[in-house]
Motif scaffolding. Structure first.
Motif, short mmCIF file in Angstrom:
data_model
loop_
_atom_site.label_atom_id
_atom_site.label_comp_id
_atom_site.label_asym_id
_atom_site.label_seq_id
_atom_site.Cartn_x
_atom_site.Cartn_y
_atom_site.Cartn_z
N GLY A 46 -22.68 -3.50 30.41
CA GLY A 46 -23.30 -2.50 29.56
C GLY A 46 -24.69 -2.11 30.03
N ALA A 47 -25.47 -3.09 30.50
CA ALA A 47 -26.83 -2.79 30.95
C ALA A 47 -26.81 -1.92 32.20
CB ALA A 47 -27.58 -4.09 31.21
N TRP A 48 -25.98 -2.31 33.19
CA TRP A 48 -25.92 -1.53 34.43
C TRP A 48 -25.46 -0.10 34.15
CZ3 TRP A 48 -28.73 -3.33 38.00
CH2 TRP A 48 -28.72 -4.66 38.40
N LEU A 49 -24.43 0.07 33.34
CA LEU A 49 -23.89 1.42 33.13
C LEU A 49 -24.78 2.26 32.22
CD1 LEU A 49 -21.48 0.37 34.69
CD2 LEU A 49 -20.01 1.61 33.07
N THR A 50 -25.51 1.63 31.31
CA THR A 50 -26.47 2.39 30.52
C THR A 50 -27.55 2.98 31.41
OG1 THR A 50 -26.06 1.09 28.52
CG2 THR A 50 -28.19 2.20 28.67
N MET A 51 -28.06 2.19 32.35
CA MET A 51 -29.05 2.71 33.28
C MET A 51 -28.46 3.80 34.16
SD MET A 51 -31.63 0.74 35.92
CE MET A 51 -30.38 0.11 37.03
N LEU A 52 -27.24 3.59 34.64
CA LEU A 52 -26.60 4.60 35.49
C LEU A 52 -26.44 5.91 34.73
CD1 LEU A 52 -25.10 5.24 38.19
CD2 LEU A 52 -23.00 4.52 37.00
N ARG A 53 -25.95 5.86 33.51
CA ARG A 53 -25.71 7.07 32.71
C ARG A 53 -27.01 7.81 32.40
NH1 ARG A 53 -24.06 5.41 27.08
NH2 ARG A 53 -26.34 5.12 27.00
N ASP A 54 -28.04 7.07 32.00
CA ASP A 54 -29.25 7.71 31.49
C ASP A 54 -30.26 8.06 32.56
OD1 ASP A 54 -28.05 7.32 29.06
OD2 ASP A 54 -29.33 5.64 28.45
N TYR A 55 -30.19 7.39 33.72
CA TYR A 55 -31.21 7.61 34.75
C TYR A 55 -30.63 7.90 36.13
CZ TYR A 55 -34.38 5.73 31.25
OH TYR A 55 -35.11 5.53 30.09
N GLY A 56 -29.38 7.58 36.36
CA GLY A 56 -28.80 7.76 37.69
C GLY A 56 -28.25 9.16 37.91
N THR A 57 -27.67 9.34 39.11
CA THR A 57 -27.07 10.63 39.48
C THR A 57 -25.66 10.47 40.02
OG1 THR A 57 -27.94 10.53 41.76
CG2 THR A 57 -29.35 11.56 40.07
N TRP A 58 -25.29 9.26 40.43
CA TRP A 58 -23.98 9.03 41.03
C TRP A 58 -22.92 8.79 39.97
CZ3 TRP A 58 -23.23 6.04 46.19
CH2 TRP A 58 -23.89 6.71 47.21
N SER A 59 -21.67 8.96 40.41
CA SER A 59 -20.54 8.70 39.52
C SER A 59 -20.23 7.21 39.46
CB SER A 59 -19.31 9.46 40.00
OG SER A 59 -18.82 8.87 41.21
N LEU A 60 -19.46 6.84 38.47
CA LEU A 60 -19.01 5.46 38.34
C LEU A 60 -18.23 5.02 39.57
CD1 LEU A 60 -18.57 2.94 36.45
CD2 LEU A 60 -16.40 4.04 35.84
N ALA A 61 -17.32 5.88 40.04
CA ALA A 61 -16.50 5.53 41.20
C ALA A 61 -17.36 5.27 42.43
CB ALA A 61 -15.50 6.64 41.49
N GLU A 62 -18.43 6.05 42.60
CA GLU A 62 -19.28 5.90 43.78
C GLU A 62 -20.04 4.57 43.75
OE1 GLU A 62 -20.61 10.37 45.11
OE2 GLU A 62 -21.29 9.65 43.14
N VAL A 63 -20.60 4.20 42.60
CA VAL A 63 -21.41 2.98 42.57
C VAL A 63 -20.55 1.72 42.60
CG1 VAL A 63 -23.36 4.07 41.40
CG2 VAL A 63 -21.59 2.95 40.04
N LEU A 64 -19.31 1.81 42.11
CA LEU A 64 -18.44 0.65 42.13
C LEU A 64 -17.68 0.47 43.44
CD1 LEU A 64 -16.86 0.42 38.55
CD2 LEU A 64 -18.23 -1.31 39.71
N ALA A 65 -17.63 1.49 44.26
CA ALA A 65 -16.82 1.43 45.48
C ALA A 65 -17.18 0.26 46.39
CB ALA A 65 -16.90 2.76 46.24
#
Length: 609
Positions: free
Chosen positions: A114-133
């Motif tokens: 939850g912490a990692w994805l909250t930061m990704l959603r609110d501050y990041g630019t990449w997609s979920l698939a890209e960061v998890l690859a």
């Protein structure tokens, strides 16, 4: 001063972490146009795969960040709470005085995802698939085992073979401990993350909707259901010597989300240091800073007895306050501002004398007297506990030296850390941990283990950190972020449980007071004190012990003994696993980025350009 490697200097981006694969993964994201938040998330998920003895998907991840867009520091609480069934009276009725160090009973809601994805959603630019690859690829195709992983598996091999057979299926190869340097895959974890990516992609058309869908998969979807089923149906042997089912349920997962909040801060000269709140041990760093304003450290070189003694004694006072006062502020009336009050910290600093203290001295705050837990509970627990499979953080059996893997016996349990700064000046510091391969059995349908963070609570009622349903345990995890002259300057941190805000504090003083560069301040001889009950099972109390690297001058060691410190002389490179990155403007207003990494253990790396 000699350094093991150069301080990294660049203008495009810098990364430092406890594993070279995470550092290079995060740098690769920056190279391909991602920002610091994208890079940290990708690196954080890789750490779960390549440092499985130090953190995992079922663990926690407190995060500090600086957003150039918001021009603000934010804290993301990735520490999940206790389950609704975690009733301390029921635990005591089972004959427990402490929560076990391994097994299913001490699991909290796993907050890292939850912490990692909250930061990704609110501050990041990449997609979920890209960061998890990258993490999916390492889990699917294999990653090189560092010696510490092989030693960690050896330490719990008997437990896996006798009791936790699902873990044996993941970590033993034909019943044998895999060799260091061999490639090891965790395909079930790869399938879990790939399924999340696929379900999230099908559920949402935008990046943000896909990330929200992934959060639903984890906390309200198949991951939560599998965790619920496993905890309901499996009886798992733990440090009580008995088998227990878990307390964590689907409903605990479904109603939780990470909190984004303003951090606590304290000024020290040109610097303002930000730390996570009193649900962590982070304020202990700030309390030490406030005391050491009055210590005259500039007159004491970093390897001098005066430098070590003053910091060690401030740590004793701060850690006593941690024990007496820190806890989840939603459940406990924690006097956070009183603990950081300048006059209070000045009065605490006046307690630091020429001789080492042998007492645990918590302070009276806002007219309220401190209360300490029953410190004899650990001894009573040990009298009947099953210690064959280990003690400490995390819980590992003791190992003899294994010559083909390491020249010296090394401590196999710990945590991870990651720092990132991008070319725009965005900054991240994160200290993921928990869900170690040794913490609880691997859930076969998911490929990962649950955390055991509730071992850090007390079953004794009425304490700020007493166990309660829905309450966060006071975690040792403690990233750091510093401003200088009001501008964002540095992110840093280290694994190490109770040592985190000691190693980080001494590093910061070597840099801020004595002007060492990042790598010099990391490489310099280090130490830590034990003067409190350990935060991890079985929570034994040690007083006035100072563990110190043998690289200190003999005259300094002799002087510290004369001052009353009980020294434990360690190996030359045995204290701390610091990482750090900084940013500042040059005379033409250009952003200059720097990074350093820990050489101890030959695993941490800084990269940048």
């Amino acid at each position: 001063m000699f350094t093991t490697r150069p301080e990294i200097v660049g203008t495009f981006g810098v990364v430092s972490s406890t594993h070279w694969l995470a550092s290079q993964t995060a740098m690769g994201v920056l190279e391909r146009g991602g920002n610091a938040f994208d890079a940290a998330v990708a690196g954080g998920f890789v750490l779960q795969v390549v440092e499985p003895h130090l953190n995992g998907p079922g663990g926690e991840a407190p995060i500090l960040l600086w957003s150039e867009r918001e021009r603000a520091v934010r804290s993301i609480c990735g520490q999940g709470p206790a389950p609704a069934l975690a009733d301390p009276a029921a635990m005591r009725a089972m004959g427990l005085e402490l929560m076990p160090g391994i097994g299913l009973l001490p699991a909290t809601v796993p907050g890292a995802f939850g912490a990692w994805l909250t930061m990704l959603r609110d501050y990041g630019t990449w997609s979920l698939a890209e960061v998890l690859a990258p993490a999916i690829a390492y889990a699917r195709d294999g990653f090189p085992l560092v010696p510490r992983i092989s030693q960690a598996i050896l330490a719990v091999r008997e437990l896996f073979q006798r009791e936790w057979r699902d873990s044996a299926d993941v970590w033993l190869v034909d019943g044998r401990v895999p060799s260091p340097g061999s490639l090891h895959a965790t395909p079930a974890l790869a399938r879990t993350y790939q399924r999340i990516v696929e379900e999230a992609h099908a559920a949402g058309a935008t990046r943000e909707k896909q990330i929200d869908a992934a959060l639903d998969c984890w906390y309200r979807g198949f991951v939560a259901r599998e965790i619920d089923t496993y905890c309901r149906t499996q009886q798992v042997r733990d440090t009580t010597g008995e088998r227990h089912r878990g307390l964590l349920r689907y409903e605990d997962m479904a109603c939780w989300q990470p909190e984004v909040e303003a951090p606590l801060t304290l000024d020290f000269g040109r610097y303002t240091v930000a730390k996570c709140g009193v649900w962590s041990q982070g304020p202990a760093f700030l309390q030490q800073l406030g005391m050491l304003r009055h210590a005259g450290l500039e007159a004491h070189e970093p390897t001098s007895p005066g430098f070590v003694h003053r910091i060690a004694e401030a740590a004793k006072l701060a850690m006593a306050d941690r024990l007496a006062w820190y806890g989840d502020p939603r459940f406990a009336d924690v006097p956070a501002q009183g603990l950081l009050d300048a006059d209070y910290l000045r009065s605490r600093a006046q307690l630091i004398g020429a001789q080492a203290s042998r007492e645990m001295r918590a302070g009276t705050v806002d007219g309220r007297a401190p209360r300490l837990p029953d410190l004899d509970a650990a001894e009573r627990t040990l009298a009947s506990a099953d210690t064959r499979f280990g003690v400490g953080e995390p819980t590992f059996a003791a190992l003899p030296p294994v010559q083909q893997w390491a020249e010296k016996e090394i401590f196999v349990g710990d945590t991870c850390h990651l720092d990132v700064i991008d070319r725009d000046g965005n900054m991240v510091a994160a200290t993921p941990s928990g869900g170690w391969l040794s913490s609880s059995p691997t859930i076969p349908a998911l490929g990962f283990a649950l955390n055991t963070r509730l071992q850090m609570t007390w079953l004794e009622p009425g304490l700020p950190n007493s166990l309660a349903p829905g309450k966060r345990p006071c975690t040792t995890l403690s990233p750091s972020l510093a401003l200088r002259d009001g501008e964002p300057y540095m992110v840093f941190g280290t694994p190490g449980g109770d040592q985190q805000d000691q190693w980080s504090l001494a590093f910061f003083m070597r840099h801020a007071v004595h002007g060492m560069n990042l790598q010099q301040a990391i490489d310099a001889p280090a130490w830590h004190i034990d003067h409190f009950p350990g935060s991890f099972w079985p929570r034994q109390t040690v007083l006035n012990r100072l563990s110190i690297e043998s690289r200190f001058p003999q005259a300094a060691l002799d002087a510290l003994r004369d001052a009353g410190h009980e020294l434990r002389i360690g190996e030359p490179w045995s204290e701390g696993r610091m990482s750090a990155c900084s940013r500042e403007r040059d005379g033409k207003g250009r952003l200059v980025l720097r990074a350093g990494a820990n050489p101890r253990g030959m695993q941490g790396y800084a990269v940048g350009r």
